[in-house]
Motif scaffolding. Structure first.
Motif, short mmCIF file in Angstrom:
data_model
loop_
_atom_site.label_atom_id
_atom_site.label_comp_id
_atom_site.label_asym_id
_atom_site.label_seq_id
_atom_site.Cartn_x
_atom_site.Cartn_y
_atom_site.Cartn_z
N GLN A 217 0.84 13.77 3.39
CA GLN A 217 0.68 15.08 4.00
C GLN A 217 0.01 16.05 3.03
OE1 GLN A 217 4.33 16.55 5.75
NE2 GLN A 217 4.91 14.51 6.44
N THR A 218 0.24 15.82 1.72
CA THR A 218 -0.41 16.66 0.72
C THR A 218 -1.87 16.28 0.63
OG1 THR A 218 1.63 16.77 -0.58
CG2 THR A 218 -0.41 17.35 -1.70
N ILE A 219 -2.73 17.26 0.77
CA ILE A 219 -4.18 17.06 0.68
C ILE A 219 -4.68 17.82 -0.55
CG2 ILE A 219 -6.39 17.49 1.79
CD1 ILE A 219 -4.96 17.20 4.48
N ILE A 220 -5.44 17.14 -1.41
CA ILE A 220 -5.97 17.77 -2.61
C ILE A 220 -7.31 18.43 -2.27
CG2 ILE A 220 -6.60 17.46 -5.02
CD1 ILE A 220 -3.65 16.79 -4.31
N PRO A 221 -7.41 19.73 -2.37
CA PRO A 221 -8.64 20.40 -1.97
C PRO A 221 -9.73 20.30 -3.04
CG PRO A 221 -7.11 22.01 -2.85
CD PRO A 221 -6.38 20.68 -2.86
N VAL B 156 0.87 -1.18 0.00
CA VAL B 156 0.00 0.00 0.00
C VAL B 156 0.90 1.23 0.00
CG1 VAL B 156 -1.79 1.29 1.20
CG2 VAL B 156 -1.83 -1.22 1.22
N ASP B 157 0.87 1.99 -1.08
CA ASP B 157 1.71 3.18 -1.17
C ASP B 157 1.25 4.24 -0.18
OD1 ASP B 157 3.77 4.65 -3.12
OD2 ASP B 157 2.19 6.06 -2.58
N GLY B 158 -0.06 4.35 0.01
CA GLY B 158 -0.57 5.32 0.97
C GLY B 158 -1.99 5.74 0.65
N ILE B 159 -2.51 6.59 1.50
CA ILE B 159 -3.85 7.18 1.32
C ILE B 159 -3.68 8.67 1.09
CG2 ILE B 159 -6.04 7.71 2.47
CD1 ILE B 159 -5.70 5.10 4.06
N VAL B 160 -4.33 9.19 0.05
CA VAL B 160 -4.30 10.62 -0.21
C VAL B 160 -5.73 11.16 -0.18
CG1 VAL B 160 -4.28 10.25 -2.72
CG2 VAL B 160 -3.56 12.45 -1.79
N PHE B 161 -5.93 12.20 0.59
CA PHE B 161 -7.26 12.81 0.68
C PHE B 161 -7.49 13.71 -0.53
CE2 PHE B 161 -7.00 11.31 4.98
CZ PHE B 161 -8.31 11.01 5.30
N ASN B 162 -8.66 13.55 -1.15
CA ASN B 162 -9.01 14.27 -2.36
C ASN B 162 -10.36 14.98 -2.16
OD1 ASN B 162 -8.71 15.04 -5.10
ND2 ASN B 162 -10.06 13.38 -5.74
N LYS B 163 -10.54 16.09 -2.85
CA LYS B 163 -11.78 16.89 -2.77
C LYS B 163 -12.06 17.28 -1.31
CE LYS B 163 -14.38 13.92 -5.09
NZ LYS B 163 -15.53 13.36 -5.84
N TYR B 164 -11.02 17.69 -0.63
CA TYR B 164 -11.11 17.96 0.81
C TYR B 164 -11.54 19.40 1.07
CZ TYR B 164 -9.80 17.82 5.75
OH TYR B 164 -9.82 17.87 7.13
N GLU B 165 -12.47 19.56 1.99
CA GLU B 165 -12.92 20.88 2.44
C GLU B 165 -12.65 20.98 3.94
OE1 GLU B 165 -16.68 22.37 0.23
OE2 GLU B 165 -16.96 20.20 0.42
N LYS B 166 -11.59 21.71 4.26
CA LYS B 166 -11.12 21.69 5.65
C LYS B 166 -12.09 22.35 6.63
CE LYS B 166 -8.25 25.86 5.09
NZ LYS B 166 -6.87 26.38 5.18
N ARG B 167 -13.00 23.18 6.13
CA ARG B 167 -13.96 23.83 7.03
C ARG B 167 -15.21 22.98 7.26
NH1 ARG B 167 -14.34 29.72 4.32
NH2 ARG B 167 -14.29 28.39 2.47
N THR B 168 -15.26 21.80 6.63
CA THR B 168 -16.40 20.91 6.81
C THR B 168 -16.13 19.95 7.96
OG1 THR B 168 -16.87 21.03 4.44
CG2 THR B 168 -17.90 19.24 5.66
N ALA B 169 -17.03 19.91 8.92
CA ALA B 169 -16.81 19.12 10.14
C ALA B 169 -16.61 17.65 9.84
CB ALA B 169 -17.98 19.31 11.10
N VAL B 170 -17.42 17.08 8.92
CA VAL B 170 -17.30 15.65 8.63
C VAL B 170 -15.97 15.34 7.97
CG1 VAL B 170 -18.42 15.74 6.35
CG2 VAL B 170 -18.49 13.62 7.72
N ASN B 171 -15.47 16.25 7.12
CA ASN B 171 -14.16 16.06 6.51
C ASN B 171 -13.08 15.98 7.57
OD1 ASN B 171 -14.01 17.55 3.18
ND2 ASN B 171 -15.53 16.21 4.08
N GLN B 172 -13.13 16.88 8.53
CA GLN B 172 -12.14 16.89 9.60
C GLN B 172 -12.22 15.61 10.44
OE1 GLN B 172 -12.37 20.52 11.91
NE2 GLN B 172 -12.53 21.80 10.10
N ARG B 173 -13.44 15.18 10.71
CA ARG B 173 -13.64 13.98 11.55
C ARG B 173 -13.10 12.73 10.85
NH1 ARG B 173 -17.22 12.14 15.55
NH2 ARG B 173 -16.49 10.06 16.13
N VAL B 174 -13.43 12.58 9.57
CA VAL B 174 -12.95 11.41 8.82
C VAL B 174 -11.43 11.43 8.72
CG1 VAL B 174 -12.95 10.25 6.58
CG2 VAL B 174 -15.09 11.11 7.53
N PHE B 175 -10.86 12.61 8.49
CA PHE B 175 -9.40 12.74 8.40
C PHE B 175 -8.76 12.28 9.71
CE2 PHE B 175 -5.44 15.11 8.92
CZ PHE B 175 -4.79 14.83 7.72
N GLU B 176 -9.31 12.73 10.81
CA GLU B 176 -8.76 12.35 12.13
C GLU B 176 -8.91 10.86 12.39
OE1 GLU B 176 -10.94 14.88 14.72
OE2 GLU B 176 -9.85 16.71 14.13
#
Length: 269
Positions: free
Chosen positions: A220-224, A186-206
């Motif tokens: 560490q790179t997050i695609i917004p 597994v090379d890794g997980i990259v977050f895509n279509k991320y909205e940092k001000r959205t509570a559910v996005n933050q929760r899933v990321f954590e």
């Protein structure tokens, strides 16, 4: 002996996570770093091919489906110039809806899980990186992609249902590793279509950091979620090509640099 390409499957067995967006823009960013890149559109919907401006890939004669058919028949392999397209510094092989029909035929063929691997191996000495774009469904096509790859990069949208998709996909990767491809990582997980001000996005990321952070590399790179990325895809070009100074372009450049640093330093996946 020339260096053989690293083959990365970009996938998740869930739709809507932006697999094709990550594939096309990562490929372009890698090419901009001087890397020789080939993308195989191994999706019956052929979304990657459309994203690079192919109007109707399903009516193309020479696609990955045709190569699979020839490989199954053990027929002579055609000249690469007949099926490899190039755009924006990316070489690619078109997808086709014919893959769906071939997947059914492959169910009856012994050893058919390795068909794509045989095709990919023909190009390993010609490229630095080969990316495989796949559809969201399980089955013969997904198994072929995992057997052909060295590693899997998982693009993830920070939504609650994506957690289940990642968990199920990781289970399938482990099964493939125990059986057909013992070297798959597994090379890794990259977050895509991320909205940092959205509570559910933050929760899933954590939650992903908590559940997988010690065992799987989290980029560490997050695609917004960014308008330039969507617009570029609509006009059939990578975001870095048509919106060079946009947030989307800079994000994928950073992703490519992180991907290269990880893979070319021999970091564990």
């Amino acid at each position: 002996m020339s260096k053989k390409a690293k083959v990365t499957l970009i996938g998740l067995q869930k739709g809507g996570t932006g697999k094709t967006t990550v594939t096309s823009n990562l490929a372009y960013a890698l090419a901009q770093e001087g890397k020789r890149v080939l993308v195989i559109d191994f999706d019956a919907q052929a979304d990657f091919s459309v994203s690079l401006g192919v109007d109707d890939p399903h009516h193309e004669q020479m696609t990955i489906a045709k190569l699979v058919e020839l490989e199954m028949e053990q027929a002579d392999f055609p000249e690469s110039s007949t099926f490899i397209r190039s755009k924006c510094g990316i070489d690619f092989i078109c997808g086709s809806k014919s893959l769906s029909a071939l997947a059914i035929i492959m169910q009856q063929e012994p050893g058919s899980d390795l068909i794509l691997k045989y095709i990919v191996d023909r190009f390993r000495s010609l490229y630095d990186y080969i990316l495989i774009d796949t559809g969201p469904n399980e089955g013969k096509l997904s198994m072929n992609a995992m057997c052909a790859a060295d590693s899997v990069l998982i693009p993830m949208e920070a939504q609650c249902f994506s957690m289940t998709g990642v968990r199920e996909f990781l289970t399938n990767i482990r099964k493939t590793r125990r059986g057909m491809n013992t070297k798959l990582t597994v090379d890794g997980i990259v977050f895509n279509k991320y909205e940092k001000r959205t509570a559910v996005n933050q929760r899933v990321f954590e939650d992903i950091q908590t559940y997988y952070g010690e065992s799987i590399y989290i980029y560490q790179t997050i695609i917004p979620k960014n308008a330039s990325i969507a617009t570029a895809q609509y006009v059939g070009e990578p975001v870095g090509f048509c919106y060079k100074y946009s947030v989307g372009s800079k994000s994928f450049k950073n992703l490519a640099l992180e991907y290269l640093a990880k893979n070319e330093s021999g970091a564990a996946g």
